[in-house]
Design a protein around this motif. Structure first.
Motif, short mmCIF file in Angstrom:
data_model
loop_
_atom_site.label_atom_id
_atom_site.label_comp_id
_atom_site.label_asym_id
_atom_site.label_seq_id
_atom_site.Cartn_x
_atom_site.Cartn_y
_atom_site.Cartn_z
N LEU A 139 7.80 3.25 25.75
CA LEU A 139 8.91 4.11 25.37
C LEU A 139 8.40 5.51 25.01
O LEU A 139 9.00 6.52 25.40
N GLY A 140 7.29 5.56 24.28
CA GLY A 140 6.71 6.86 23.95
C GLY A 140 6.31 7.63 25.20
O GLY A 140 6.54 8.84 25.31
N ALA A 141 5.73 6.93 26.17
CA ALA A 141 5.33 7.56 27.43
C ALA A 141 6.55 8.09 28.19
O ALA A 141 6.52 9.19 28.75
N PRO A 189 -0.94 14.22 19.11
CA PRO A 189 -1.46 12.88 18.80
C PRO A 189 -0.42 11.79 19.02
O PRO A 189 0.74 11.93 18.64
N PHE A 190 -0.86 10.72 19.65
CA PHE A 190 -0.05 9.51 19.83
C PHE A 190 -0.83 8.40 19.14
O PHE A 190 -1.80 7.87 19.68
N LEU A 231 3.60 10.99 17.81
CA LEU A 231 4.22 9.69 18.07
C LEU A 231 3.33 8.63 17.44
O LEU A 231 2.12 8.83 17.29
N CYS A 232 3.93 7.51 17.11
CA CYS A 232 3.16 6.39 16.54
C CYS A 232 3.80 5.08 16.93
O CYS A 232 4.99 4.86 16.70
N HIS A 267 7.56 -0.92 16.66
CA HIS A 267 8.40 0.23 16.30
C HIS A 267 7.74 1.50 16.82
O HIS A 267 6.52 1.63 16.74
N LEU A 268 8.53 2.39 17.36
CA LEU A 268 8.02 3.70 17.77
C LEU A 268 8.56 4.77 16.84
O LEU A 268 9.77 4.86 16.63
N LEU A 269 7.66 5.57 16.30
CA LEU A 269 8.02 6.72 15.48
C LEU A 269 7.78 7.99 16.27
O LEU A 269 6.76 8.14 16.94
#
Length: 414
Positions: A116-118, A221-222, A253-254, A271-273
């Protein structure tokens, strides 16, 4: 009568990861002393994935609760879960939370959070859909990470040097050198704590050096936070790098995972932050995340998320959970200390002080390809490349055999 061609007749075989190959070989192995040290799960003294008694109790309570209806959650997941997960990662007093510039999304496993972050990076980064990387991953890293970014359409996936096999630790000089050379707007994937597969983490001073480069080179930063609280025994300490970045005003992102800390391996609770610079972008990013989720998994499962929410929202449960984490960390540290001491007593060549540095479930003893092959073929001990292993899989029954096997690999192989 001619048969029609299959639509799948030319399907190539997919590349199988080392982890999958190892586990398949282990299951086929009939040797009575075989030991598998490449598990991703926390393995208790009994030799199987273990879970805290508190988590079992809460699962039973949730299962017996007649007020919980089987309804679909929002595509973004349970709102209360997301709020509690965000507070755990960033701290309740985080400026990003106070200023309402954090997007949080419940995801299906860590792979789901990274994917999802990507996808968000691909759709939103630099307000241009033409962005295509690069994404920088540590060397080594989880073998599935490059493919996860590539599946989102990010083709430029590179690596920065991280592990120094000769000195058995983080290669700070080479890591900083590679980050300095990275093009601006590169995304750098970093383990906030519990680096997989080496277990080698940065000190706070080292983190400051890395983050200084991120700021100067305009790198995004991820973070990966796979086991908050299971590295140092302190949830705040394990998220220090993340919180430090937020305190400097960085966007990031985290991907958080709750598998290790809560024993929720089958529930796939992650969870994605997404921490933004400005609140004005929050609704747009949130809408993009919701749209993407509906094409990936539609809606996340709620069972495991309810367990995590129950623990994090109840002060008594929270204390009990943190005490349980400390017990798990103490057992892992004990195994590290016993492994180091036995290797020392056997006279195994090299220094073994790196084994007793806190690093959560994983550590890397530093082995050549030939030595790893010796462990597998001659001793039926299964470890990842470089001699990376899950410390929790070592127990009182297999410790002597594992130590003797490592010693033999070191002394009989180049």
């Amino acid at each position: 009568m001619s048969s029609s061609l299959s639509a799948f007749s030319d399907t190539p075989m997919a590349t199988i990861t080392t982890e999958v190959k190892l586990l398949a070989a282990f299951k086929r192995d009939s040797h009575h002393d075989k030991v598998y040290l490449a598990w991703k799960e926390y393995v208790g003294e009994g030799g199987h994935a273990s879970v805290l008694p508190l988590i079992w109790k809460i699962k039973q309570q949730i299962g017996a609760n007649p007020t919980l209806h089987p309804e679909y959650p929002s595509p973004l997941g349970l709102q209360e879960f997301s709020r509690r997960a965000t507070e755990l990662a960033l701290g309740r007093d985080s400026s990003a939370l106070v200023e309402n510039r954090v997007v949080g999304v419940q995801t299906v496993g860590t792979a789901g959070a990274v994917r999802l972050g990507a996808e968000l990076l691909k759709h939103c980064c630099c307000t241009s859909s033409s962005w295509n990387g690069p994404v920088l991953l540590s060397s080594p890293c989880d073998e599935t990470l490059p493919g996860t970014f590539e599946a989102a359409g990010i083709r430029d996936v590179q690596h920065y040097r991280y592990w120094d096999g000769e000195h058995r630790g983080v290669s700070m000089e080479k890591m900083l050198e590679d980050l300095e050379k990275a093009p601006e707007q590169s995304v750098v994937v970093l383990y906030a704590a519990g680096h997989y597969p080496t277990g080698a983490d940065l000190s706070q001073e080292e983190w400051k050096g890395v983050i200084d480069v991120l700021v100067r080179r305009r790198l995004l930063p991820f973070f990966l936070l796979p086991a908050q609280g299971l590295c140092s025994g302190d949830v705040e300490l394990d998220s220090w790098a993340l919180r430090y970045c937020v305190s400097l005003g960085l966007e990031l992102l985290c991907a958080q995972s709750f598998s290790h800390g809560f024993g929720l391996y089958g529930e796939r609770v992650s969870h994605l932050l997404c921490v933004l610079k400005e609140n004005s972008n929050l609704l747009a990013v949130q809408s993009q995340a919701e749209k993407i989720v509906q094409t990936l998994w539609s809606r996340p499962p709620v069972g495991g998320a309810r367990v995590v929410t129950t623990v994090l929202s109840n002060p008594a449960h929270l204390v009990e959970w943190q005490e349980g984490l400390k017990g798990t960390v103490e057992r892992c540290m004990l195994m590290r200390e016993r492994l180091r001491e036995k290797l020392r007593l056997l006279g195994s060549p090299g220094s073994w002080e790196h084994l007793i540095k806190p690093g959560g479930l994983f550590c890397c003893i530093g082995l050549t390809v030939q030595q790893v092959e010796f462990l597998l073929k001659r001793r039926h001990v299964y470890v990842l490349p470089g001699g990376c292993l899950n410390v929790s899989a070592i127990n009182s029954r297999n410790l002597d055999y594992v130590t003797e096997s490592i010693h033999l690999a070191l002394t009989s192989q180049p």
